[in-house]
Scaffold this active site. Structure first.
Site, PDB file in Angstrom:
ATOM      1  N   LYS A   1       7.239  24.125  19.699  1.00 14.16           N
ATOM      2  CA  LYS A   1       7.504  25.514  20.107  1.00 14.16           C
ATOM      3  C   LYS A   1       8.547  26.163  19.193  1.00 14.16           C
ATOM      4  CE  LYS A   1       4.925  25.290  23.803  1.00 14.16           C
ATOM      5  NZ  LYS A   1       3.698  26.019  23.963  1.00 14.16           N
TER       6      LYS A   1
ATOM      7  N   LYS B   1      -5.126  18.086  21.244  1.00 12.89           N
ATOM      8  CA  LYS B   1      -5.418  18.142  22.685  1.00 12.89           C
ATOM      9  C   LYS B   1      -5.991  19.505  23.079  1.00 12.89           C
ATOM     10  CE  LYS B   1      -1.187  19.912  24.531  1.00 12.89           C
ATOM     11  NZ  LYS B   1      -0.234  20.090  25.566  1.00 12.89           N
TER      12      LYS B   1
ATOM     13  N   LYS C   1      -4.976  25.909  26.149  1.00 10.16           N
ATOM     14  CA  LYS C   1      -5.404  27.300  26.320  1.00 10.16           C
ATOM     15  C   LYS C   1      -4.900  28.185  25.188  1.00 10.16           C
ATOM     16  CE  LYS C   1      -2.075  27.147  29.987  1.00 10.16           C
ATOM     17  NZ  LYS C   1      -1.959  26.647  31.325  1.00 10.16           N
TER      18      LYS C   1
HETATM   19  P1  AMP Z   1       0.420  22.922  31.225  1.00 15.71           P
HETATM   20  O1  AMP Z   1      -0.824  23.698  31.132  1.00 15.71           O
HETATM   21  O2  AMP Z   1       1.043  22.615  29.924  1.00 15.71           O
HETATM   22  O3  AMP Z   1       1.381  23.480  32.265  1.00 15.71           O
HETATM   23  O4  AMP Z   1      -0.022  21.496  31.776  1.00 15.71           O
HETATM   24  C1  AMP Z   1      -0.252  21.227  33.119  1.00 15.71           C
HETATM   25  C2  AMP Z   1      -0.684  19.781  33.324  1.00 15.71           C
HETATM   26  O5  AMP Z   1      -1.921  19.539  32.664  1.00 15.71           O
HETATM   27  C3  AMP Z   1       0.304  18.759  32.747  1.00 15.71           C
HETATM   28  O6  AMP Z   1       0.358  17.636  33.616  1.00 15.71           O
HETATM   29  C4  AMP Z   1      -0.313  18.389  31.434  1.00 15.71           C
HETATM   30  O7  AMP Z   1       0.063  17.106  31.011  1.00 15.71           O
HETATM   31  C5  AMP Z   1      -1.800  18.447  31.767  1.00 15.71           C
HETATM   32  N1  AMP Z   1      -2.599  18.723  30.557  1.00 15.71           N
HETATM   33  C6  AMP Z   1      -2.516  19.819  29.753  1.00 15.71           C
HETATM   34  N2  AMP Z   1      -3.404  19.738  28.734  1.00 15.71           N
HETATM   35  C7  AMP Z   1      -4.073  18.549  28.905  1.00 15.71           C
HETATM   36  C8  AMP Z   1      -5.109  17.896  28.180  1.00 15.71           C
HETATM   37  N3  AMP Z   1      -5.657  18.432  27.088  1.00 15.71           N
HETATM   38  N4  AMP Z   1      -5.544  16.700  28.632  1.00 15.71           N
HETATM   39  C9  AMP Z   1      -5.004  16.147  29.760  1.00 15.71           C
HETATM   40  N5  AMP Z   1      -4.026  16.707  30.476  1.00 15.71           N
HETATM   41  C10 AMP Z   1      -3.553  17.910  30.065  1.00 15.71           C
END
Ligand code: AMP
Ligand code: TRP
Length: 326
Positions: free
Chosen positions: A110, A193, A196
């Site tokens: 970031k 990974k 969004k």
């Molecule tokens: P965030 O969207 O960053 O707030 O992530 C929310 C949750 O989704 C967290 O537990 C992340 O570790 C999980 N997460 C986000 N992207 C992935 C991905 N590509 N694969 C698996 N888990 C994910």
């Protein structure tokens, strides 16, 4: 076990969020004491539109309920509703070290991304707030995707250091990773990974209509060759699709390989598209019904706020006592 996890209200959820995190939460709520929050205070570390934040928070609450989190079995609440999170965070900033924060991969990414416009201090302190979220409830298990494991390790370090300096108070929370789907990769660049913040074709949003889901899977990159095999190093794209198939169908990857090995990529992708589209359209129907009951959503979050706050106030009192502030 007491379980806690959270997601930022920053845009729509995708199947990585579902398979890596929320799918586990739904299982864990059957047997454990669970708290799931919407981390709006984390979301404001990145540029956002203040007018949209309320709706984004409500959208995540809708997603949680439509995916199967049951307010009778878990506490659902909004981080900023509980002022103890930020108060504990300040106390823990004196336990965490700057060097540890600067080493966090997410921070480094970031900081690079926002280098031009200036890196706000919240981005650096982000993991201390996350540690506060977790420790405030004396959490033992944290179901998250693999990208959050480093933050969890830092939380354990903070808990250990606090305990040894001020006296035993916090359990050391463990990350709980999904067996299938802890790291879902981008459909376009299978070594990154799914996120969004990448191009739209690279992720499947939970809100994508069936036709779009089929199209995105059809357009997903594959590896050279024609056989369906599971080999994350040699064939990362195919292996990612197999992981997604497996997580949505409940069949393990070996079984899927046996079923599809020589049937070609086209048929494999077509059937994968059907499985994902079917499950997500059930979710979308349920979510539509819930959209018509905004007072119900508010009531769930209000009940959650009261239940969470009881625990939070008690822990914060203990922390301040141990730190000599009472
Ligand atoms: P965030 O969207 O960053 O707030 O992530 C929310 C949750 O989704 C967290 O537990 C992340 O570790 C999980 N997460 C986000 N992207 C992935 C991905 N590509 N694969 C698996 N888990 C994910
Ligand atoms: N940092 C997490 C993410 O980006 C979100 C989060 C904030 C969280 N507080 C938490 C996850 C507490 C688990 C527990 O995904």
């Amino acid at each position: 076990m007491r379980i806690l996890s959270g997601i930022q209200p920053s845009g729509t959820l995708h199947i990585g969020n579902y398979l890596g995190a929320i799918k586990q939460w739904i299982e864990l709520q059957q047997e454990h004491e669970c708290l799931f929050l919407i981390v709006d205070l984390h979301a404001i570390t990145e540029p956002y539109e203040p007018k949209e934040m309320q709706q984004r928070t409500k959208n995540i609450a809708l997603d949680y309920l439509a995916l199967g989190l049951d307010p009778k079995r878990c506490t659902l609440f909004v981080q900023s509703h509980i002022p103890e999170h930020t108060e504990l965070m300040w106390l823990l900033t004196t336990v965490a070290q700057i060097g540890e924060l600067e080493r966090m991969t997410q921070y480094k990414d970031k900081a690079q991304q926002f280098a031009k416009q200036g890196v706000n201090a919240g981005l650096l302190l982000y993991p201390v707030l996350m540690a506060a979220d977790i420790l405030l409830y004396k959490t033992e298990g944290v179901p998250v995707g693999e990208d959050q494991v480093q933050h969890l390790e830092l939380t354990r370090t903070i808990a250990k250091r606090f305990n040894s300096r001020f006296g035993n108070l916090f359990p050391e929370p463990k990350a709980i990773l999904a067996q299938q789907g802890a790291r879902i990769m981008s459909l376009k660049e299978p070594t990154k990974k799914m996120s969004k913040s990448h191009v739209e074709d690279s992720y499947i949003a939970l809100s994508d209509v069936p036709d779009l889901i089929r199209k995105k899977i059809k357009r997903a990159v594959t590896d050279s060759g024609t056989e369906i095999v599971y080999d994350p190093n040699g064939k990362p794209a195919l292996s990612n699709l197999l992981t997604i198939f497996s997580a949505f169908s409940g069949k393990d990857a070996k079984e899927l390989v046996r079923e599809y090995r020589s049937r070609g990529y086209d048929i494999f992708k077509k059937e994968l598209g059907e499985v994902v589209a079917r499950e997500l359209s059930l979710f979308q129907q349920k979510r539509k019904r819930l959209e018509n009951t905004p007072e119900y959503i508010d009531a769930v979050l209000e009940t959650g706020r009261n239940a969470a706050r009881n625990i939070a106030q008690k822990t914060l009192h203990e922390v301040k006592e141990k730190m000599g502030l009472i």
